[in-house]
Design an enzyme around this catalytic site. Structure first.
Site, PDB file in Angstrom:
ATOM      1  N   ALA A 239       0.851  -1.196   0.000  1.00 54.86           N
ATOM      2  CA  ALA A 239       0.000   0.000   0.000  1.00 54.86           C
ATOM      3  C   ALA A 239       0.882   1.240   0.000  1.00 54.86           C
ATOM      4  O   ALA A 239       2.026   1.214   0.457  1.00 54.86           O
ATOM      5  CB  ALA A 239      -0.903   0.001   1.228  1.00 54.86           C
ATOM      6  N   CYS A 240       0.342   2.341  -0.516  1.00 53.39           N
ATOM      7  CA  CYS A 240       1.058   3.610  -0.510  1.00 53.39           C
ATOM      8  C   CYS A 240       1.341   4.005   0.934  1.00 53.39           C
ATOM      9  O   CYS A 240       0.468   3.814   1.794  1.00 53.39           O
ATOM     10  CB  CYS A 240       0.210   4.674  -1.202  1.00 53.39           C
ATOM     11  SG  CYS A 240       1.088   6.230  -1.460  1.00 53.39           S
ATOM     12  N   PRO A 241       2.536   4.487   1.245  1.00 51.35           N
ATOM     13  CA  PRO A 241       3.579   4.974   0.325  1.00 51.35           C
ATOM     14  C   PRO A 241       4.701   3.979   0.028  1.00 51.35           C
ATOM     15  O   PRO A 241       5.735   4.371  -0.491  1.00 51.35           O
ATOM     16  CB  PRO A 241       4.134   6.178   1.091  1.00 51.35           C
ATOM     17  CG  PRO A 241       4.092   5.710   2.534  1.00 51.35           C
ATOM     18  CD  PRO A 241       2.834   4.877   2.649  1.00 51.35           C
TER      19      PRO A 241
ATOM     20  N   CYS B  27       1.201  10.521  -0.429  1.00 50.92           N
ATOM     21  CA  CYS B  27       0.412   9.715  -1.353  1.00 50.92           C
ATOM     22  C   CYS B  27      -0.646  10.617  -1.981  1.00 50.92           C
ATOM     23  O   CYS B  27      -1.548  11.101  -1.298  1.00 50.92           O
ATOM     24  CB  CYS B  27      -0.271   8.561  -0.627  1.00 50.92           C
ATOM     25  SG  CYS B  27       0.865   7.264  -0.148  1.00 50.92           S
TER      26      CYS B  27
END
Length: 203
Positions: A10-12, A87
């Site tokens: 998942a971001c970041p 993000c």
């Protein structure tokens, strides 16, 4: 080529992994970043572009994307902290771009071909990408084998832009087997997409 596997991250995290890989380079190199969603493609692309790298991306399958970063610049080695990486939200707007010809404008055809290539590249560099690009009549040639715009179109598709080409037009020009990017659509879907658009751009 250096491969960074950020599938499932998942971001970041994809941005952090890509940035660390770029900082470890000793000279000109190609870094390939694998991710599983369009937002990750957008964020890695934005980060890499800000470093001066040449960035392209491609949708491999529904949940598999590849971002290619070509760089000849050595980045300073600094600690990459998760809290410092922003993000960005989805870059797509509700704009639809409509392409009805493989030339832009009237007059010289060779110039028109150069202009439409430049136009599509410029669209790919917008801060807010369109939600879809529709191709019909002569525009259908731009999504097929031999088109000079395939790289730009694949990069936008990987970031979530729908690339839709008229099936009737592909059949008419004998290009259905040469489609290289996006999907085949029909007139009903073309009209529906245009009807739901917040803004339509026609070059």
């Amino acid at each position: 080529m250096i491969t960074v596997n950020a599938m499932g991250d998942a971001c970041p995290i994809p941005v952090i992994k890509a940035k660390k890989a770029l900082q470890e380079l000793q000279g000109p190199e190609v870094v390939e970043v694998l991710v599983d969603n369009e937002i990750a493609v957008q964020n890695v692309t934005k980060m890499a572009s800000s470093t001066g790298g040449d960035v392209t991306s491609e949708k491999i399958s529904e949940r598999e994307f590849k971002v290619i970063i070509r760089t000849d610049r050595v980045m300073p080695r600094t600690e990459v902290k998760e809290e410092e990486v922003v993000c960005h939200p989805d870059r797509r707007s509700d704009t639809v771009v409509v392409i009805a010809s493989d030339r832009m404008g009237e007059g010289n055809d060779a110039l028109g071909a150069v202009l439409i290539k430049g136009f599509l590249f410029a669209v790919s560099q917008l801060d807010e990408l369109p939600k879809a690009i529709l191709f019909y009549n002569g525009g259908a040639k731009l999504t097929c084998e031999g088109s000079d715009s395939l790289e730009d179109l694949k990069t936008m598709e990987a970031q979530g832009v729908e690339i839709m080409t008229c099936g009737t037009c592909l059949d008419y020009y004998g290009l259905k087997e040469k489609l290289q990017v996006g999907s085949v659509t029909n007139m009903y879907s073309i009209v529906e997409t245009m009807d739901q658009a917040g803004k339509i751009i026609r070059p």
